[in-house]
Design a protein around this motif. Structure first.
Motif, PDB file in Angstrom:
ATOM      1  N   PRO A  60       0.832  -1.214   0.000  1.00 40.49           N
ATOM      2  CA  PRO A  60       0.000   0.000   0.000  1.00 40.49           C
ATOM      3  C   PRO A  60       0.863   1.260   0.000  1.00 40.49           C
ATOM      4  N   GLY A  61       0.526   2.190  -0.865  1.00 39.72           N
ATOM      5  CA  GLY A  61       1.260   3.445  -0.921  1.00 39.72           C
ATOM      6  C   GLY A  61       2.615   3.374  -1.589  1.00 39.72           C
ATOM      7  N   SER A  62       2.881   2.289  -2.297  1.00 41.51           N
ATOM      8  CA  SER A  62       4.173   2.173  -2.980  1.00 41.51           C
ATOM      9  C   SER A  62       4.211   3.074  -4.208  1.00 41.51           C
ATOM     10  N   ALA A  63       5.394   3.169  -4.799  1.00 41.36           N
ATOM     11  CA  ALA A  63       5.586   4.043  -5.968  1.00 41.36           C
ATOM     12  C   ALA A  63       4.799   3.563  -7.180  1.00 41.36           C
ATOM     13  N   VAL A  64       4.409   2.285  -7.169  1.00 42.18           N
ATOM     14  CA  VAL A  64       3.673   1.744  -8.319  1.00 42.18           C
ATOM     15  C   VAL A  64       2.209   1.467  -7.996  1.00 42.18           C
ATOM     16  N   SER A  65       1.726   1.975  -6.873  1.00 38.52           N
ATOM     17  CA  SER A  65       0.324   1.746  -6.498  1.00 38.52           C
ATOM     18  C   SER A  65      -0.643   2.303  -7.531  1.00 38.52           C
TER      19      SER A  65
END
Length: 257
Positions: A60-65
């Motif tokens: 959750p909230g990653s750069a690729v979300s």
């Protein structure tokens, strides 16, 4: 752009394994996204949807979300799950407003409702929703390459709404509900003035008023028609109606005086 190049490189590394034997649990967010997109490109939409959902839960909230959220919406769209797809696109627009995928998601949100828009004779809530969302797309992203397509679809959807309103007016006229028929013809003329049904509604209104001996109203409507639609196929017919009405009204005025 850099993010896309990284994903392309990762795709080549990951998809050397067979999808059925690849253990995705230990992949990074970027690696799992690359794998999920490959499933999507191979039209394995069911598995792709599972992977995109898993990625969003695991990272959750990653750069690729935002990538995963967009492709999840696209996967649902490809499966014909338009209500769910609309929810996924809306989730990205509201929850990730700075994402590069927002313009595409807004267009696809409108496209979901466009696909849900039924035959003109049925309830048109999805048609109206599609028009609303396409207009939002145009207003917020006026330079996007898909604006012309959005405008074309709005015109198509407005034609559908106009036809429904026009046909309702015709039905009321046949049932001799004159007041209701005139109201619906007016709606077509005013709300859908840039559709092909506007001059038809105007023409029908004139004839309905003539049939009810509402000659002055009919004459006013005829004059208005001739100003608005000089190239319409019914123009000459309306000219004849106007001449006839002027003659009748002239005789009536002489008799009254």
């Amino acid at each position: 752009m850099l993010k896309k190049l990284i994903l392309i490189a990762l795709t080549g590394l990951i998809i050397t394994s067979c999808s059925s034997s690849l253990d995705t649990t230990n992949l990074t967010a970027e690696e799992r996204l690359a794998y999920s997109i490959k499933l999507y490109e191979n039209e394995d939409y069911q598995e792709a949807a599972k992977e995109f959902e898993a990625l969003l839960l695991q990272f959750p909230g990653s750069a690729v979300s935002d990538d995963a959220q967009y492709y999840l919406g696209m996967t649902r769209f490809k499966r014909g799950e338009y209500i769910i797809a609309a929810y996924e696109f809306s989730k990205l627009i509201k929850g990730m407003p700075t994402s590069e995928f927002v313009p595409q998601s807004q267009f696809m949100l409108a496209e979901c409702y466009y696909q849900l828009s039924p035959d003109y004779s049925l309830d048109q809530k999805y048609t109206k929703k599609a028009i609303e969302e396409f207009q939002v797309f145009i207003d917020f992203f006026p330079l996007d390459s898909k604006v012309a397509e959005a405008e074309k679809k709005i015109d198509e959807l407005n034609d559908k709404l106009a036809r429904k309103e026009y046909d309702t007016a015709v039905i009321y006229e046949k049932m001799e509900y004159t007041k209701a028929a005139l109201e619906y013809y007016e709606n077509v003329m005013e709300i859908y003035h840039d559709t092909k049904y506007a001059p038809l509604a105007h023409y029908n209104k004139i004839n309905l008023l003539v049939s009810k001996n509402r000659n002055q109203e009919a004459l006013d409507a005829a004059n208005s028609f001739l100003k608005k639609y000089p190239n319409d196929s019914n123009y000459s017919s309306v000219e004849k109606i106007k001449t006839s009405l002027e003659s009748k009204l002239s005789v009536r005025n002489k008799n009254e005086s």
